[in-house]
Design a protein around this motif. Structure first.
Motif, PDB file in Angstrom:
ATOM      1  N   VAL A  23       0.838  -1.208   0.000  1.00  0.00           N
ATOM      2  CA  VAL A  23       0.000   0.000   0.000  1.00  0.00           C
ATOM      3  C   VAL A  23       0.871   1.256   0.000  1.00  0.00           C
ATOM      4  CG1 VAL A  23      -1.658   1.370   1.337  1.00  0.00           C
ATOM      5  CG2 VAL A  23      -1.944  -1.112   1.133  1.00  0.00           C
ATOM      6  N   PHE A  25       0.422   5.620  -0.370  1.00  0.00           N
ATOM      7  CA  PHE A  25      -0.388   6.825  -0.530  1.00  0.00           C
ATOM      8  C   PHE A  25       0.258   7.959   0.246  1.00  0.00           C
ATOM      9  CE2 PHE A  25      -2.339   5.026   3.327  1.00  0.00           C
ATOM     10  CZ  PHE A  25      -2.424   6.135   4.143  1.00  0.00           C
ATOM     11  N   VAL A  33      -8.910  12.727   4.522  1.00  0.00           N
ATOM     12  CA  VAL A  33      -8.968  11.613   3.578  1.00  0.00           C
ATOM     13  C   VAL A  33      -9.687  10.449   4.236  1.00  0.00           C
ATOM     14  CG1 VAL A  33      -7.601   9.905   2.304  1.00  0.00           C
ATOM     15  CG2 VAL A  33      -6.892  12.306   2.335  1.00  0.00           C
ATOM     16  N   LEU A  35     -10.627   6.433   4.425  1.00  0.00           N
ATOM     17  CA  LEU A  35     -10.154   5.088   4.092  1.00  0.00           C
ATOM     18  C   LEU A  35     -11.341   4.148   4.246  1.00  0.00           C
ATOM     19  CD1 LEU A  35      -7.819   3.079   3.485  1.00  0.00           C
ATOM     20  CD2 LEU A  35      -7.423   2.966   5.962  1.00  0.00           C
ATOM     21  N   LYS A  43      -8.116  -2.314   7.063  1.00  0.00           N
ATOM     22  CA  LYS A  43      -8.065  -0.883   7.376  1.00  0.00           C
ATOM     23  C   LYS A  43      -7.413  -0.619   8.739  1.00  0.00           C
ATOM     24  CE  LYS A  43     -12.538  -0.404   6.940  1.00  0.00           C
ATOM     25  NZ  LYS A  43     -12.874  -1.821   6.640  1.00  0.00           N
ATOM     26  N   LEU A 193      -6.988  11.253   8.665  1.00  0.00           N
ATOM     27  CA  LEU A 193      -7.301  10.042   7.893  1.00  0.00           C
ATOM     28  C   LEU A 193      -8.393   9.322   8.668  1.00  0.00           C
ATOM     29  CD1 LEU A 193      -6.586   8.080   5.516  1.00  0.00           C
ATOM     30  CD2 LEU A 193      -5.071   6.905   7.136  1.00  0.00           C
ATOM     31  N   SER A 206     -14.693  14.187   3.360  1.00  0.00           N
ATOM     32  CA  SER A 206     -13.390  13.935   2.735  1.00  0.00           C
ATOM     33  C   SER A 206     -13.228  14.612   1.378  1.00  0.00           C
ATOM     34  CB  SER A 206     -13.160  12.433   2.583  1.00  0.00           C
ATOM     35  OG  SER A 206     -14.158  11.856   1.766  1.00  0.00           O
ATOM     36  N   ARG A 208     -10.786  13.262  -0.539  1.00  0.00           N
ATOM     37  CA  ARG A 208     -10.233  12.142  -1.292  1.00  0.00           C
ATOM     38  C   ARG A 208     -10.540  10.853  -0.545  1.00  0.00           C
ATOM     39  NH1 ARG A 208      -4.667  10.500  -1.597  1.00  0.00           N
ATOM     40  NH2 ARG A 208      -4.208  12.212  -0.152  1.00  0.00           N
ATOM     41  N   LEU A 210      -9.586   6.627  -0.209  1.00  0.00           N
ATOM     42  CA  LEU A 210      -8.741   5.475  -0.483  1.00  0.00           C
ATOM     43  C   LEU A 210      -9.586   4.226  -0.240  1.00  0.00           C
ATOM     44  CD1 LEU A 210      -5.666   6.581   1.670  1.00  0.00           C
ATOM     45  CD2 LEU A 210      -5.995   7.011  -0.771  1.00  0.00           C
ATOM     46  N   LEU A 212      -9.629   0.161   0.217  1.00  0.00           N
ATOM     47  CA  LEU A 212      -8.822  -1.016   0.522  1.00  0.00           C
ATOM     48  C   LEU A 212      -9.691  -2.257   0.390  1.00  0.00           C
ATOM     49  CD1 LEU A 212      -5.815  -1.070   1.507  1.00  0.00           C
ATOM     50  CD2 LEU A 212      -6.700  -1.462   3.818  1.00  0.00           C
ATOM     51  N   LEU A 217      -4.736  -1.560  -1.984  1.00  0.00           N
ATOM     52  CA  LEU A 217      -5.375  -0.311  -2.377  1.00  0.00           C
ATOM     53  C   LEU A 217      -5.860  -0.466  -3.816  1.00  0.00           C
ATOM     54  CD1 LEU A 217      -5.873   2.538  -1.163  1.00  0.00           C
ATOM     55  CD2 LEU A 217      -3.798   3.281  -2.330  1.00  0.00           C
ATOM     56  N   GLU A 220      -8.506   5.065  -5.738  1.00  0.00           N
ATOM     57  CA  GLU A 220      -8.238   6.313  -5.017  1.00  0.00           C
ATOM     58  C   GLU A 220      -8.755   7.470  -5.854  1.00  0.00           C
ATOM     59  OE1 GLU A 220      -4.350   8.931  -3.478  1.00  0.00           O
ATOM     60  OE2 GLU A 220      -4.093   6.877  -4.199  1.00  0.00           O
TER      61      GLU A 220
END
Length: 252
Positions: A23, A25, A33, A35, A43, A193, A206, A208, A210, A212, A217, A220
């Motif tokens: 992973v 990032f 961000v 997740l 996670k 995060l 958020s 962005r 990510l 999982l 990953l 994104e």
């Protein structure tokens, strides 16, 4: 913006099982961000690898450009890398104030217990728990235990805050209050995060996302794109239901 936190090809294995696999990032300063991923995606293991609970078996964790891959949890806290836990477990026989003061001391910034208590009192006021500061932590409701968890992490004066499902178990009104609190934390200059399952939270907080899945990953990008990404939908619903979902979305 510059990256305050960066993962480079991080993996974490337990025996023959790769819970996190290769992973990479970056978390930029000032970002929030999300997740996301189905249960068992890795996670929390990834957060544990970042904060020193588990040492990565491969790859690097960089914080403010420094290699911190092999750090211990107390070192992460004292650098300004704090986290909350999915299962909230305060010290039940200690007061709410004492719980937060203990975190302040763990973070290493106060020079005395008295200073830690002063710092703790400020953070309790910030999260809206000042009125129960001297109550036993065991007496708190679930929403207030969640706020206590945030106060404990803030008492470490973090630069980066990793939030592990802080909204789990809350009703709609309580989630709205939690969202406001997280925004106010970000306004203090803390990069965040957040591990989250609730799309309302992901979309509203958020910049962005990510994604999982099986420790890898797989996607994104901006939240609005991720909720319509086929790989993301398949990870949550499976290929059969993902196809049906996309047909329904196309016909809506």
């Amino acid at each position: 913006m510059s990256a305050i936190l960066e993962l480079q090809n991080v993996s974490r294995a337990f025996g023959g099982i790769k819970a996190v696999n290769d992973v990479s990032f970056k978390l930029q300063e000032g970002e929030i961000v999300a997740l996301i991923g189905p249960n068992g995606a890795g996670k929390t293991t990834l957060v544990n690898a970042i904060t020193g609970v588990h040492t990565p078996t491969a790859g690097k964790v960089l914080f403010e450009g420094q290699d911190v891959t092999r750090q211990k949890p107390f070192q992460a806290a004292r650098r300004g890398l704090a986290r909350t836990f999915q299962i909230v477990q305060p010290f039940p026989r200690m007061t709410v104030l004492e719980n937060v003061a203990a975190s302040a001391l763990f973070g290493g910034h106060p020079e005395s217990v008295a200073e830690a208590h002063e710092h703790a009192a400020r953070e309790l006021d910030f999260v809206g728990l000042g009125h129960v500061a001297h109550s036993p932590a065991s007496a708190l409701t679930l929403p207030n235990r969640k706020r206590l968890e945030l106060a404990k992490s803030l008492a470490m004066s973090p630069k980066v805050l990793l939030l592990d499902e802080v909204n789990a178990g809350l009703n709609a009104t309580e989630i709205d209050g939690a969202l406001d609190l997280i925004r106010r934390i970000a306004a203090r200059g803390v990069s965040i995060l957040i591990i989250e399952h609730l799309m309302k939270v992901v979309l509203s907080l958020s910049s962005r996302v990510l994604v999982l899945h099986h420790g890898e990953l797989i996607a994104e990008g901006p939240p609005a794109e991720m909720v319509h990404d086929r790989k993301v939908i398949e990870a949550y619903l499976g290929p059969k239901f993902a196809e049906r979902f996309q047909k329904e979305m196309a016909g809506a």
